[in-house]
Motif scaffolding. Structure first.
Motif, PDB file in Angstrom:
ATOM      1  N   TRP A 117       0.825  -1.211   0.000  1.00  0.00           N
ATOM      2  CA  TRP A 117       0.000   0.000   0.000  1.00  0.00           C
ATOM      3  C   TRP A 117       0.859   1.261   0.000  1.00  0.00           C
ATOM      4  CZ3 TRP A 117      -4.955   0.726  -1.110  1.00  0.00           C
ATOM      5  CH2 TRP A 117      -5.776  -0.400  -1.159  1.00  0.00           C
ATOM      6  N   ALA A 118       2.127   1.119   0.358  1.00  0.00           N
ATOM      7  CA  ALA A 118       3.011   2.280   0.281  1.00  0.00           C
ATOM      8  C   ALA A 118       3.122   2.776  -1.151  1.00  0.00           C
ATOM      9  CB  ALA A 118       4.375   1.926   0.835  1.00  0.00           C
ATOM     10  N   ALA A 119       2.803   1.893  -2.124  1.00  0.00           N
ATOM     11  CA  ALA A 119       2.886   2.302  -3.522  1.00  0.00           C
ATOM     12  C   ALA A 119       1.932   3.440  -3.836  1.00  0.00           C
ATOM     13  CB  ALA A 119       2.579   1.109  -4.427  1.00  0.00           C
ATOM     14  N   ALA A 120       0.880   3.587  -3.008  1.00  0.00           N
ATOM     15  CA  ALA A 120      -0.107   4.628  -3.292  1.00  0.00           C
ATOM     16  C   ALA A 120       0.206   5.940  -2.590  1.00  0.00           C
ATOM     17  CB  ALA A 120      -1.491   4.137  -2.890  1.00  0.00           C
ATOM     18  N   MET A 121       1.363   6.031  -1.947  1.00  0.00           N
ATOM     19  CA  MET A 121       1.650   7.210  -1.126  1.00  0.00           C
ATOM     20  C   MET A 121       1.755   8.491  -1.929  1.00  0.00           C
ATOM     21  SD  MET A 121       1.493   6.730   2.007  1.00  0.00           S
ATOM     22  CE  MET A 121       2.381   8.101   2.709  1.00  0.00           C
ATOM     23  N   ILE A 122       1.882   8.361  -3.239  1.00  0.00           N
ATOM     24  CA  ILE A 122       1.974   9.573  -4.057  1.00  0.00           C
ATOM     25  C   ILE A 122       0.657  10.347  -4.013  1.00  0.00           C
ATOM     26  CG2 ILE A 122       1.275   8.378  -6.184  1.00  0.00           C
ATOM     27  CD1 ILE A 122       4.016  10.980  -6.150  1.00  0.00           C
ATOM     28  N   VAL A 123      -0.464   9.632  -3.820  1.00  0.00           N
ATOM     29  CA  VAL A 123      -1.780  10.298  -3.829  1.00  0.00           C
ATOM     30  C   VAL A 123      -1.921  11.277  -2.661  1.00  0.00           C
ATOM     31  CG1 VAL A 123      -4.263   9.931  -3.800  1.00  0.00           C
ATOM     32  CG2 VAL A 123      -2.803   8.378  -5.064  1.00  0.00           C
ATOM     33  N   PRO A 124      -1.717  10.832  -1.410  1.00  0.00           N
ATOM     34  CA  PRO A 124      -1.818  11.830  -0.336  1.00  0.00           C
ATOM     35  C   PRO A 124      -0.788  12.943  -0.471  1.00  0.00           C
ATOM     36  CG  PRO A 124      -1.033   9.736   0.517  1.00  0.00           C
ATOM     37  CD  PRO A 124      -1.532   9.484  -0.866  1.00  0.00           C
ATOM     38  N   ALA A 125       0.383  12.610  -1.024  1.00  0.00           N
ATOM     39  CA  ALA A 125       1.399  13.660  -1.161  1.00  0.00           C
ATOM     40  C   ALA A 125       0.891  14.757  -2.091  1.00  0.00           C
ATOM     41  CB  ALA A 125       2.699  13.060  -1.676  1.00  0.00           C
ATOM     42  N   ILE A 126       0.274  14.362  -3.211  1.00  0.00           N
ATOM     43  CA  ILE A 126      -0.252  15.370  -4.140  1.00  0.00           C
ATOM     44  C   ILE A 126      -1.388  16.158  -3.486  1.00  0.00           C
ATOM     45  CG2 ILE A 126      -1.545  15.651  -6.286  1.00  0.00           C
ATOM     46  CD1 ILE A 126       0.072  13.252  -7.368  1.00  0.00           C
ATOM     47  N   LEU A 127      -2.299  15.441  -2.820  1.00  0.00           N
ATOM     48  CA  LEU A 127      -3.415  16.127  -2.160  1.00  0.00           C
ATOM     49  C   LEU A 127      -2.883  17.122  -1.131  1.00  0.00           C
ATOM     50  CD1 LEU A 127      -5.964  13.245  -1.610  1.00  0.00           C
ATOM     51  CD2 LEU A 127      -6.141  15.136  -3.205  1.00  0.00           C
TER      52      LEU A 127
END
Lengths: 465, 257, 457
Positions: A117-127
Motif C-alpha cells: 500500500w506504500a505504492a499509493a503514497m503519491i496520492v496523499p502527497a499530491i493532495l
C-alpha cells in the motif's frame, strides 16, 4: 483434536495456512503468478478505477475553478480525502512493521499485502501539496510551531513527503530479494523494469544482513514518521482551525484511529486476495485471527481516546468547551460521529469479541469493511468541522460554525482519490511479487510439527538476532 | 419565586479597610489567624481582601478587591466532592455540610476563586474570647473544609421572622456581616430574583458590572463594579506585579479596581 | 539464548523454594533495615493523625502535595503486574515466565500502599473509613458518583481484587507443591489454600482458562485505573491539569515506571535469592527492548502534553508552564524527567550488550523511577501553585518532615511486604518455569540450530 498440554489448551489450527508446507518452488511459482500473466478481471477493474480517478481529478478542477482557491471551506472534502487516505492507506505498511518487530510468525503471508500500500503514497502527497495553501500562516493564531521559520508549510511538507518517500523505500528494499528471484526466474524477457534494479542481489550473507537491517530500521522509521506526520496534520489541519480546540489527546487519537484503518485495509485486501488473488493457501485462519485481534484492540483504543477527548470538556463545562463537544459530537456532526463510533468501535467489540468470529474469515472482513466506512465518516466529521467557515483567529469558539455536508463533486473527489490509490496498488502488484517469497520461505523453514508427549504440536523457531 | 441571594461589590467605593474581614471573622466563629497562619498560607478568611500594586515607584497605586464565595450557579466545587459535603441549596447557595466533609480538599482544588478553606489545625480561641462565639454558627473541627455561607444564619432568621409575620422576606430585612460592616457601603447584599432589591437594580442598571472569571461559565452571584479611575496610570506601567507580558487577560477578567 | 538449558525438575523446585525454606543474611538485613524505616513511617502517620494535616507543608491553594504525588507514583508501579503477566501471557511472550509472579505481587503491594496515601491524606480519615468505605446507606446519602474520588477507589479496589485473584489462581499449583513438602502450621495453611489440587487434567484446564479470562478482564481495569487517577486531576478546571491527554499519558507513564520497577525487582531477586538460572540475561534483553518502545511512547505523550498546553498561549497555562520551565526545583525535575527517564536509559537499552548487563539494567531502572517520581511531582504540584490570575494567592509548596517520612515509608513498605510474601510463597512461579522447560525445542535449519518453542494456542 483438542488436547491439553501442561495446562494449555491446544486447538488444532485449521483450516491451516497450507502454504507452510509448500516447497520453495511452489512459493516462487505463486509469488510470480501475477508478474507472468494478468487476468481479465484485473484489466476490467483497473479500467474502472482509472475512470473513477479521472472523474475525481475533473471534479477537483471544476471545484477549484468554480469556487476559486481562496475559500477554505471549498477544500473541505479534498482535506477529507487526504485525511482518509493518510489514515488508511498510509497506515497499512505499519502492520507489517509491527509484525516484524515482534517477530510474529503469522505475519509472513500478509507482509507484502500490507507494505504494497506504500505504492499509493503519491496520492496523499499530491493532495497535501494542493491543500497546503488553504492553511493560513501561523501569525495571530494558536499553533504548535511557535514562530518557526516557514512554519507550518515547510515542516508539514517535509513530514508528508518524507513519509511517502520512506514508504516507497521500505517497499522497494523489502522486495529486493523477491525481485532478484523474479529476475532469475522469468527468462523470456518479459521481466519488468523493476527487477533489473535488483540485479546486484545474489543472496550473500552480508547482503541478507543489510536487507534485514534496512527493512527493520526503515520500518521503525516509517512508524515513527507516521505518528509524527499524523500529529502535525492533526494540529495544523484540524486543531488550529477550530478556535479553542486544544485537546492534547487529539493527535494521538488521530494516529491511533489511523492504525485501525491500516489494519482494516490489510484485512480487506487479504480477504480479496484470498478470494480472487489466488492466495487462498497463504491466508488461513491464523492470519485473520491475529489481524482481527489487533483490529479489536485498536477499536478499543479508538473508543478510549474518543472518550478522553470527550469527557474532559464534558466535566469542564466551560462555555466554549460545551460548544466544542456540541460541534464535534452532538449537534453538527452527530450522525457522522454515531456512524464512526458504531463502525470503528462497537462493531469490532461486539463481533470480534467472539473467538469463533475472530477465527473465521468472514467476520474480520465484515468488521474491517465497516471500520473503513466508519473512518470515512469520522474524517468527514473532523475535517469539515475544521474547514467550515469561521474566524480562526479567535481564541475560543463563540458560536457553532455551519455544517459542511458533502455534495456530488465532493463525493467524486473522495472516491476518485480512493480509486487512484487502489489502482496504484494493483499496478504495483504487477511489478512486485505478492505474497513475499523470501519471507514465506523463511517461515516454512522456521516451522515444524512435532510430537509432544502424546499430541502433535506446532514448533516455531525464534532466531535470536 | 425562589430567592437567588447575591451581592454587588463596588470597587470604586472599596477602600481596602478590611472591616468586612473582621466582621465575618466575628460573625462566623472563624479561628484567630495568627502571624504563623499567614506565613504558612493557611489563614482562614471567608471574605478576604486581595491587594495588588499597580505602576512603578513613585507612581504606585494599591488596588483592593474583596473576595467572598461567588455562590456559582454551576459551581465547579460541587460535583467533585465524593460525599456531597459541597452541595447546592434551592436558593442557589453553594453550601458546605461540615458533618459530611471528610477533608479530601478536592473542592478547594477545583475552586478557582480560592474561597474554600481547610482547617489544618483544631481551632483555638483564647479564654477571653470563648464567650463571644456566635451560638448560631457551628464551630468547625480540624480536617473539614469551610467557606463563606452568605451568613446563612441571618438568612434563616430573616425568613423565619418574615414567616411569623406572614409575609415574604423584604429587601433590607437583613444583610450579611460584611455588608453590614462596610463603612462605604461598597458591599451590598440582596435577592437578585427580586427586581425591587437594591442589588437587582444595580445589576440591571450598571455599566461597570462584571463577574470574576466569568469565562468559566459558572455564573457567580457576586457582581463587581469596576473602579472609576480618574487619574489612570499610563497603560505600559500598569500591572507591574502581574508580569503584564504574560497575563494580559488578567486585566479583563479580574480587572482589579 | 545460549544460557537456556534443561534443568531437572527436582532442582527447579528446590532452588525456587529457597526463599521459603531459608532466610539468607541479605533477607535478614532487609527485614531489619526496612522494618526500622517502617517504624518511623508508622510514627509519622500516627503523629499526623493526632495533630492533623497541619503538620504537613500543605497550604491554600496548594492542597495536594507529596502524598498525592506518591499515590500516583505507586499506582503507576502497580501497572507492571498486568503489563507483564496479562499482556505477555496473552501474546505468548516466552520471557514472561520468571517475572510474572514477582510483578503481580509487586502490583498487589504497591496498590495497597498507594491506597493508604489518599486515605491518610484526608482531613478526617476516621470518617473516611467509617462513612465512605464501606458505603453506608442508612444516612440516605450515596456517594457522589460524579466525583472522580468515588470512581478512583472503585477502580483501584477492583484492580486490587483482580490482582489478588490472579495471584491466587496462578499460585495454586505451587501451593500444592509446598503442601506436599511441608510440615507443621505451614502444612495446614497450604492444605487449605491449595484447594485440593491434585495435578489432574481437568484442574489444569480450569486453572488455565481462569488465568486467561482474568488476564483479559484485567486489561480493561489496567487502563481504567490510571485513567481515573489522572481524572482526579483533569476533571478539575485547573490550568494544565484540565487536559484530555492525561489519561493515556498516565497509563503509558505507569507502564514505563512499572516495568522499570520490575527490572529492579528482578535484579534484586537474582542477588538476594540467587535465581541466576531462572532470571537470565535474555529476560533483561527482552524487557529492555520492550522498555525502549514504552519509553518512546511515553516521551511522545509527554511532548503532546507540553505542546498543547502552550498551544493556545492561554496566559493561565503559560503561567504554570513558565514556572515549570524556569523555577527551582521544577527545572531540576525537568532535567531528571528527561535525562533519567529517557536520555540516559533508552540509548543504553538500544544495545544488546548493555541490555544483558545486569548491573547496568539495575541502575538504569532505578534512574527511570527517579525520573518518573519527579515527573509526577512536576505534573501535579505546579498546577496548584499558579492557579488562575490570583497572583496575590500564588504560592509555593514545600513538604514537611512528616510527609517526607511517610514517602520514605512507602518505599520501605512495598519491598518489606514482598519479602514477607516470599517467605510464604515462592516469588517465581515454579509450574510456569517447569512448563517453559518442557516447551523448549530446537529447529534445525541447514547447519544452524535455532531455539524454538511450542505454540501454546
Amino acid at each position: 483434536m483438542a488436547t491439553v498440554t501442561g495446562g494449555h489448551h491446544v486447538p488444532e489450527p485449521s483450516p491451516v495456512t497450507r502454504a507452510w508446507d509448500y516447497t520453495p518452488g511452489q512459493l516462487v511459482r505463486d509469488g510470480l503468478q501475477r508478474l507472468r500473466a494478468k487476468g481479465q478481471w484485473y484489466r476490467i477493474s483497473l479500467i474502472i478505477l482509472a475512470i473513477l480517478t479521472v472523474i475525481g481529478i475533473i471534479a477537483l478542477i471544476v471545484q477549484a475553478i468554480a469556487s476559486g482557491w481562496g475559500d477554505r471551506e471549498n477544500w473541505g472534502y479534498v482535506a477529507v480525502a487526504f485525511g482518509y487516505i493518510m489514515s488508511t492507506v498510509a497506515a497499512a505498511p505499519c502492520v507489517c512493521v509491527a509484525g516484524r518487530l515482534t517477530r510474529a510468525h503469522w505475519r509472513r503471508p500478509i507482509d507484502r499485502i500490507s507494505e504494497i500500500w506504500a505504492a499509493a503514497m503519491i496520492v496523499p502527497a499530491i493532495l497535501f501539496l494542493l491543500l497546503m495553501w488553504t492553511v493560513p500562516n501561523t501569525h495571530g493564531r494558536p499553533t504548535i510551531w511557535f514562530g518557526w521559520w516557514a512554519a507550518p508549510y515547510l515542516w508539514d511538507a517535509i513530514l508528508v513527503l518524507g513519509l511517502a518517500f520512506t514508504g516507497y523505500a521500505l517497499l522497494y528494499v523489502s522486495s529486493i530479494p523477491d525481485l532478484a528471484i523474479a529476475r532469475a526466474q522469468i527468462e523470456d524477457g518479459s521481466a519488468n523494469w523493476l527487477t533489473r534494479k535488483a540485479e546486484g542481489f545474489f543472496g550473500t550473507q552480508s547482503q541478507w544482513r543489510v536487507i534485514e537491517r534496512a527493512v527493520a530500521y526503515l520500518g521503525a522509521f516509517y512508524v515513527v514518521m507516521y505518528i509524527g506526520t499524523m500529529t502535525v496534520i492533526a494540529a495544523d489541519f484540524i486543531m488550529s482551525l477550530i478556535p479553542g480546540y486544544k485537546s492534547a489527546i487529539f493527535p494521538a487519537y488521530f494516529a491511533i484511529s489511523g492504525f485501525g484503518g491500516g489494519v482494516a485495509v490489510v484485512v480487506v485486501t487479504a480477504s480479496i486476495m484470498r478470494l480472487w488473488g489466488g492466495a487462498e493457501d497463504y491466508l488461513g485462519r491464523e492470519q485473520f485471527f491475529a489481524l482481527a485481534k489487533i483490529q479489536l484492540a485498536l477499536g478499543l483504543l479508538f473508543a478510549y481516546f474518543i472518550w478522553t477527548d470527550f469527557v474532559i470538556p464534558w466535566y469542564g463545562r466551560m462555555p466554549w468547551e460545551i460548544l466544542q463537544i456540541r460541534l464535534l459530537y452532538f449537534d453538527s456532526y452527530l450522525w457522522y460521529f454515531v456512524a464512526a463510533f458504531a463502525l470503528c468501535f462497537i462493531s469490532p467489540l461486539v463481533l470480534l469479541m467472539w473467538t469463533k468470529l475472530r477465527r473465521g474469515r468472514v467476520g474480520p472482513f465484515i468488521v474491517s469493511s465497516g471500520v473503513l466506512i466508519g473512518l470515512l465518516a469520522d474524517r468527514i466529521r473532523l475535517f469539515s468541522s475544521a474547514f467550515s467557515d469561521k474566524d480562526i483567529t479567535e481564541d475560543r469558539l463563540h458560536a457553532l460554525p455551519p455544517v459542511l455536508h458533502p455534495g456530488v463533486l465532493d463525493w467524486l473527489i473522495v472516491i476518485g482519490a480512493i480509486a487512484a490509490c487502489i489502482a496504484l496498488v494493483m499496478l504495483a502488484m504487477r511489478l512486485i511479487p505478492v505474497p513475499s517469497i523470501w519471507e514465506m520461505t523463511e517461515g516454512t523453514r522456521l516451522r515444524a510439527r512435532r510430537r509432544f508427549h502424546n499430541v502433535e504440536v506446532t514448533i516455531i523457531g525464534k532466531p535470536d538476532y | 419565586m425562589a430567592h437567588r441571594w447575591g451581592m454587588t461589590i463596588d470597587l470604586d467605593l472599596c477602600t481596602g479597610c478590611q472591616a468586612c474581614v473582621v466582621a465575618c471573622q466575628a460573625e462566623n466563629n472563624i479561628p484567630i489567624n495568627t502571624e504563623e497562619n499567614f506565613q504558612q498560607r493557611r489563614a482562614i478568611e471567608w471574605i478576604r481582601v486581595e491587594r495588588y500594586w499597580e505602576g512603578e515607584f513613585p507612581n504606585v497605586k494599591a488596588r483592593y478587591i474583596p473576595v467572598p464565595c461567588m455562590m456559582c450557579e454551576n459551581a465547579p466545587c460541587e460535583p467533585v466532592c465524593p460525599v456531597y459535603a459541597s452541595y447546592h441549596t434551592d436558593q442557589g447557595l453553594n453550601f458546605q455540610v461540615y458533618n459530611r466533609c471528610i477533608g479530601t480538599r478536592y473542592c478547594s482544588v477545583n475552586c478557582h476563586w480560592h474561597v474554600r478553606f481547610f482547617n489544618f489545625w483544631e481551632p483555638k480561641w483564647p479564654d477571653s474570647l470563648k464567650q463571644q462565639l456566635n451560638p448560631l454558627v457551628a464551630v468547625r473541627s480540624r480536617g473539614v473544609m469551610e467557606k463563606c455561607s452568605f451568613c446563612i444564619q441571618r438568612i434563616d432568621h430573616a425568613e423565619q421572622s418574615a414567616q411569623l409575620q406572614g409575609r415574604d422576606v423584604k429587601d433590607g430585612d437583613f444583610t450579611t456581616a460584611c455588608a453590614q460592616a462596610c463603612p462605604t457601603r461598597a458591599i451590598v447584599f440582596g435577592d437578585l430574583n427580586n427586581a425591587d432589591s437594591e442589588v437587582a437594580k444595580t445589576v440591571a442598571s450598571t455599566k461597570r458590572g462584571y463577574q470574576l472569571l466569568a469565562d468559566l461559565g459558572t455564573n457567580p452571584a457576586v457582581v463587581y463594579l469596576k473602579k472609576i479611575d480618574a487619574d489612570p496610570l499610563p497603560e505600559d506601567s500598569k500591572h507591574k506585579y502581574f508580569d503584564s507580558s504574560q497575563y494580559t487577560r488578567v486585566k479583563e477578567t479580574v480587572a482589579v479596581g | 539464548m545460549q544460557e537456556r538449558r534443561n534443568l531437572p525438575q527436582m532442582e527447579v523446585i528446590q532452588e525456587l523454594l529457597l526463599p521459603v525454606t531459608r532466610t539468607t543474611m541479605w533477607m535478614w538485613i532487609g527485614f531489619i533495615v526496612l522494618g526500622t524505616i517502617l517504624a518511623a513511617f508508622a510514627f509519622a502517620v500516627a503523629w499526623m493523625f493526632y495533630w492533623g494535616i497541619g503538620v504537613t507543608g500543605l497550604n491554600r491553594p496548594g492542597m495536594w502535595g507529596f502524598m498525592i504525588v506518591d499515590f500516583v507514583f505507586w499506582i503507576g508501579i502497580s501497572h507492571a503486574g498486568v503489563m507483564i503477566s496479562a499482556i505477555l501471557r496473552l501474546t505468548q511472550a516466552e520471557w514472561r515466565r520468571p517475572v510474572t509472579r514477582a510483578a503481580e505481587v509487586m502490583t498487589m503491594f504497591s496498590l495497597m500502599t498507594a491506597m493508604t496515601l489518599p486515605f491518610i491524606h484526608t482531613g478526617r480519615p476516621w470518617r473516611t473509613a467509617y462513612w465512605v468505605f464501606p458505603y453506608d446507606f442508612w444516612r440516605g446519602i450515596f456517594p457522589d458518583v460524579r466525583s472522580a474520588l468515588v470512581m478512583d477507589p472503585s477502580a483501584v479496589f477492583t484492580y486490587l481484587t483482580g490482582t489478588i485473584l490472579f495471584i491466587y489462581i496462578t499460585t495454586v499449583p505451587d501451593i500444592a507443591t509446598l503442601r506436599d513438602r511441608s510440615t507443621g502450621w505451614r502444612k495446614g495453611l497450604y492444605r487449605v489454600l491449595a484447594l485440593g489440587w491434585q495435578n489432574d487434567e481437568r484442574q489444569w484446564m480450569i486453572q488455565a482458562a481462569t488465568g486467561f479470562l482474568l488476564a483479559a478482564l484485567m486489561l480493561s481495569i489496567f487502563v481504567s485505573v490510571h485513567s481515573i487517577v489522572s481524572w482526579d486531576f483533569s476533571f478539575s478546571l485547573d490550568p494544565v491539569w484540565h487536559t484530555s491527554v492525561w489519561a493515556p499519558y498516565f497509563v503509558i507513564g505507569a507502564v514505563h515506571s512499572g516495568v522499570s520497577a520490575a527490572v529492579t525487582l528482578m535484579v534484586l531477586m537474582r542477588w538476594m535469592f540467587g535465581f541466576d538460572k531462572y532470571i537470565r540475561e535474555e529476560h533483561f534483553d527482552a524487557i529492555g527492548r520492550l522498555l525502549v518502545v514504552v519509553a518512546t511512547a511515553w516521551v511522545f505523550f509527554f511532548m503532546l502534553d507540553v505542546f498543547f498546553a502552550l498551544f493556545n498561549q492561554d496566559p493561565r497555562e503559560t503561567a504554570v508552564m513558565k514556572m515549570r520551565f524556569e523555577q527551582w526545583p521544577y527545572t531540576l525535575m525537568l532535567v531528571l524527567i528527561f535525562v533519567f527517564g529517557y536520555f540516559i536509559p533508552v540509548p543504553i537499552w538500544m544495545f544488546r550488550k548493555f541490555r544483558r548487563n545486569i548491573k547496568l539494567m539495575f541502575w538504569t531502572s532505578i534512574m527511570v523511577n527517579i525520573g518518573m517520581w519527579s515527573e509526577r511531582y512536576w505534573l501535579v504540584v505546579p498546577g496548584l501553585e499558579r492557579k488562575y490570575e490570583w497572583t496575590f494567592d500564588w504560592n509555593f509548596y514545600r513538604p514537611g518532615i512528616v510527609e517526607i517520612t511517610i514517602i520514605l515509608g512507602t518505599f520501605a513498605l512495598v519491598p518489606f511486604l514482598f519479602m514477607c510474601f516470599s517467605k510464604i510463597f515462592p516469588p517465581v512461579s515454579i509450574w510456569e518455569e517447569k512448563e517453559g522447560q518442557n516447551f523448549l525445542q530446537e529447529i534445525k535449519v541447514g547447519k544452524a540450530s535455532i531455539p524454538a518453542i511450542v505454540r501454546e494456542f
